[in-house]
Design a protein around this motif. Structure first.
Motif, PDB file in Angstrom:
ATOM      1  N   ASP A   2      -4.647  44.788  63.768  1.00 40.23           N
ATOM      2  CA  ASP A   2      -5.497  43.695  63.829  1.00 40.23           C
ATOM      3  C   ASP A   2      -4.506  42.605  63.608  1.00 40.23           C
ATOM      4  O   ASP A   2      -4.831  42.400  62.414  1.00 40.23           O
ATOM      5  CB  ASP A   2      -6.868  44.464  63.683  1.00 40.23           C
ATOM      6  N   VAL A   3      -4.318  41.638  64.406  1.00 35.88           N
ATOM      7  CA  VAL A   3      -3.984  40.122  63.396  1.00 35.88           C
ATOM      8  C   VAL A   3      -4.578  39.492  62.327  1.00 35.88           C
ATOM      9  O   VAL A   3      -4.126  38.662  61.428  1.00 35.88           O
ATOM     10  CB  VAL A   3      -3.479  39.339  64.291  1.00 35.88           C
ATOM     11  N   GLU A   4      -6.407  39.808  62.877  1.00 36.19           N
ATOM     12  CA  GLU A   4      -7.018  39.202  62.356  1.00 36.19           C
ATOM     13  C   GLU A   4      -7.217  39.285  60.408  1.00 36.19           C
ATOM     14  O   GLU A   4      -7.792  39.085  60.177  1.00 36.19           O
ATOM     15  CB  GLU A   4      -7.917  38.987  62.928  1.00 36.19           C
ATOM     16  N   ARG A   5      -6.410  40.856  60.881  1.00 34.60           N
ATOM     17  CA  ARG A   5      -6.801  40.669  59.445  1.00 34.60           C
ATOM     18  C   ARG A   5      -5.729  40.506  58.213  1.00 34.60           C
ATOM     19  O   ARG A   5      -5.482  40.764  56.407  1.00 34.60           O
ATOM     20  CB  ARG A   5      -6.738  42.176  58.910  1.00 34.60           C
ATOM     21  N   HIS A   6      -4.800  40.013  58.843  1.00 39.49           N
ATOM     22  CA  HIS A   6      -3.374  38.883  57.540  1.00 39.49           C
ATOM     23  C   HIS A   6      -3.342  37.322  58.467  1.00 39.49           C
ATOM     24  O   HIS A   6      -4.549  37.285  58.361  1.00 39.49           O
ATOM     25  CB  HIS A   6      -2.128  39.829  58.820  1.00 39.49           C
ATOM     26  N   ASP A   7      -2.437  36.893  57.965  1.00 42.39           N
ATOM     27  CA  ASP A   7      -2.419  35.825  58.693  1.00 42.39           C
ATOM     28  C   ASP A   7      -1.664  35.545  59.943  1.00 42.39           C
ATOM     29  O   ASP A   7      -0.384  35.176  60.423  1.00 42.39           O
ATOM     30  CB  ASP A   7      -1.791  34.819  57.251  1.00 42.39           C
ATOM     31  N   PRO A   8      -2.685  35.349  60.930  1.00 44.58           N
ATOM     32  CA  PRO A   8      -1.768  35.257  62.929  1.00 44.58           C
ATOM     33  C   PRO A   8      -0.993  35.142  62.744  1.00 44.58           C
ATOM     34  O   PRO A   8      -1.166  33.306  62.367  1.00 44.58           O
ATOM     35  CB  PRO A   8      -3.109  35.328  62.937  1.00 44.58           C
ATOM     36  N   VAL A   9      -0.436  34.432  63.335  1.00 42.21           N
ATOM     37  CA  VAL A   9       1.041  33.618  64.200  1.00 42.21           C
ATOM     38  C   VAL A   9       0.546  33.523  65.730  1.00 42.21           C
ATOM     39  O   VAL A   9      -0.161  35.040  66.072  1.00 42.21           O
ATOM     40  CB  VAL A   9       2.127  33.560  63.326  1.00 42.21           C
ATOM     41  N   TYR A  10       0.280  32.507  66.233  1.00 42.95           N
ATOM     42  CA  TYR A  10      -0.044  32.622  68.334  1.00 42.95           C
ATOM     43  C   TYR A  10       1.328  32.035  68.761  1.00 42.95           C
ATOM     44  O   TYR A  10       1.793  31.053  67.596  1.00 42.95           O
ATOM     45  CB  TYR A  10      -1.825  32.235  68.018  1.00 42.95           C
ATOM     46  N   VAL A  11       2.050  32.225  69.592  1.00 44.37           N
ATOM     47  CA  VAL A  11       3.087  31.815  69.573  1.00 44.37           C
ATOM     48  C   VAL A  11       2.376  31.515  71.513  1.00 44.37           C
ATOM     49  O   VAL A  11       2.858  32.491  72.434  1.00 44.37           O
ATOM     50  CB  VAL A  11       3.965  31.974  69.762  1.00 44.37           C
ATOM     51  N   THR A  12       2.778  30.235  71.577  1.00 43.28           N
ATOM     52  CA  THR A  12       2.887  29.962  73.496  1.00 43.28           C
ATOM     53  C   THR A  12       3.702  29.792  73.790  1.00 43.28           C
ATOM     54  O   THR A  12       4.355  29.296  73.320  1.00 43.28           O
ATOM     55  CB  THR A  12       1.558  29.320  73.712  1.00 43.28           C
ATOM     56  N   GLU A  13       4.278  29.808  75.313  1.00 41.36           N
ATOM     57  CA  GLU A  13       5.673  29.849  75.790  1.00 41.36           C
ATOM     58  C   GLU A  13       5.693  28.370  77.406  1.00 41.36           C
ATOM     59  O   GLU A  13       6.583  27.891  77.014  1.00 41.36           O
ATOM     60  CB  GLU A  13       5.717  30.738  76.883  1.00 41.36           C
ATOM     61  N   GLY A  14       4.709  27.832  76.915  1.00 40.73           N
ATOM     62  CA  GLY A  14       4.467  26.671  77.376  1.00 40.73           C
ATOM     63  C   GLY A  14       2.818  26.123  77.463  1.00 40.73           C
ATOM     64  O   GLY A  14       2.048  26.520  76.905  1.00 40.73           O
ATOM     65  N   GLU A  15       3.328  24.673  77.749  1.00 43.03           N
ATOM     66  CA  GLU A  15       2.268  23.446  77.540  1.00 43.03           C
ATOM     67  C   GLU A  15       0.872  24.341  78.071  1.00 43.03           C
ATOM     68  O   GLU A  15      -0.386  23.976  78.164  1.00 43.03           O
ATOM     69  CB  GLU A  15       2.315  22.361  77.730  1.00 43.03           C
ATOM     70  N   ASN A  16       0.944  24.974  79.521  1.00 40.96           N
ATOM     71  CA  ASN A  16      -0.217  25.650  80.094  1.00 40.96           C
ATOM     72  C   ASN A  16      -0.055  27.340  80.011  1.00 40.96           C
ATOM     73  O   ASN A  16      -1.354  26.940  80.362  1.00 40.96           O
ATOM     74  CB  ASN A  16       0.282  25.395  81.741  1.00 40.96           C
ATOM     75  N   ASP A  17      -0.133  27.441  78.842  1.00 39.76           N
ATOM     76  CA  ASP A  17      -0.042  28.796  78.544  1.00 39.76           C
ATOM     77  C   ASP A  17      -1.257  29.014  78.043  1.00 39.76           C
ATOM     78  O   ASP A  17      -1.930  28.154  76.906  1.00 39.76           O
ATOM     79  CB  ASP A  17       0.447  29.544  77.267  1.00 39.76           C
ATOM     80  N   SER A  18      -2.171  29.412  78.267  1.00 38.30           N
ATOM     81  CA  SER A  18      -4.086  29.912  77.512  1.00 38.30           C
ATOM     82  C   SER A  18      -3.756  30.247  76.507  1.00 38.30           C
ATOM     83  O   SER A  18      -3.449  31.466  76.189  1.00 38.30           O
ATOM     84  CB  SER A  18      -4.941  30.047  78.333  1.00 38.30           C
ATOM     85  N   ALA A  19      -4.909  30.579  75.191  1.00 41.32           N
ATOM     86  CA  ALA A  19      -4.820  31.655  73.727  1.00 41.32           C
ATOM     87  C   ALA A  19      -4.596  32.742  74.700  1.00 41.32           C
ATOM     88  O   ALA A  19      -3.566  33.270  73.918  1.00 41.32           O
ATOM     89  CB  ALA A  19      -6.496  30.769  73.050  1.00 41.32           C
ATOM     90  N   ASP A  20      -5.494  33.181  75.599  1.00 41.18           N
ATOM     91  CA  ASP A  20      -4.944  34.910  75.872  1.00 41.18           C
ATOM     92  C   ASP A  20      -4.494  34.760  76.198  1.00 41.18           C
ATOM     93  O   ASP A  20      -3.489  36.551  76.708  1.00 41.18           O
ATOM     94  CB  ASP A  20      -6.313  35.512  76.814  1.00 41.18           C
ATOM     95  N   ARG A  21      -2.787  34.276  76.756  1.00 42.68           N
ATOM     96  CA  ARG A  21      -1.589  34.764  76.946  1.00 42.68           C
ATOM     97  C   ARG A  21      -0.927  34.810  76.328  1.00 42.68           C
ATOM     98  O   ARG A  21       0.751  34.801  75.543  1.00 42.68           O
ATOM     99  CB  ARG A  21      -1.319  33.938  77.952  1.00 42.68           C
ATOM    100  N   ALA A  22      -0.893  33.727  75.015  1.00 44.93           N
ATOM    101  CA  ALA A  22      -0.066  34.412  73.533  1.00 44.93           C
ATOM    102  C   ALA A  22       0.299  34.878  73.256  1.00 44.93           C
ATOM    103  O   ALA A  22      -0.724  36.152  73.164  1.00 44.93           O
ATOM    104  CB  ALA A  22      -0.646  33.124  72.699  1.00 44.93           C
ATOM    105  N   ARG A  23       1.691  35.272  72.571  1.00 48.79           N
ATOM    106  CA  ARG A  23       1.667  36.047  71.587  1.00 48.79           C
ATOM    107  C   ARG A  23       0.879  36.327  70.663  1.00 48.79           C
ATOM    108  O   ARG A  23       0.693  34.898  69.228  1.00 48.79           O
ATOM    109  CB  ARG A  23       3.389  36.890  71.516  1.00 48.79           C
ATOM    110  N   LYS A  24       0.607  37.717  69.611  1.00 45.05           N
ATOM    111  CA  LYS A  24      -0.135  36.438  68.465  1.00 45.05           C
ATOM    112  C   LYS A  24       1.100  38.534  67.486  1.00 45.05           C
ATOM    113  O   LYS A  24       1.052  39.704  67.945  1.00 45.05           O
ATOM    114  CB  LYS A  24      -2.088  37.769  68.608  1.00 45.05           C
ATOM    115  N   PHE A  25       0.674  37.500  67.005  1.00 43.00           N
ATOM    116  CA  PHE A  25       2.013  38.538  65.767  1.00 43.00           C
ATOM    117  C   PHE A  25       0.867  38.436  63.773  1.00 43.00           C
ATOM    118  O   PHE A  25       0.259  37.376  63.847  1.00 43.00           O
ATOM    119  CB  PHE A  25       3.207  37.433  65.470  1.00 43.00           C
TER     120      PHE A  25
END
Ligand SMILES: [Zn+2]
Length: 61
Positions: free
Chosen positions: A11-34
């Motif tokens: 669960d990323v929210e227990r840590h210090d999450p990093v969100y990565v999107t691939e393009g300007e049109n990517d929505s947050a829920d398509r982002a990769r999360k770490f």
């Protein structure tokens, strides 16, 4: 609940999450999360995302 890390599944929210999107049109829920940059860099290594200049992977931007 929470959001699973793309790399390790924690669960990323227990840590210090990093969100990565691939393009300007990517929505947050398509982002990769770490959990953190360690998981991000491990994921990049595993996927060989740094191999080849065609990728234009740039987490600093
Ligand atoms: Zn993780």
């Amino acid at each position: 609940m929470g959001t699973a890390c793309t790399y390790c599944g924690s669960d990323v929210e227990r840590h210090d999450p990093v969100y990565v999107t691939e393009g300007e049109n990517d929505s947050a829920d398509r982002a990769r999360k770490f959990c953190n940059y360690a998981c991000l860099s491990e994921y990049i290594d595993d996927e060989n995302l740094t191999a080849g200049s065609a990728c234009e992977w740039n987490p600093q931007s």
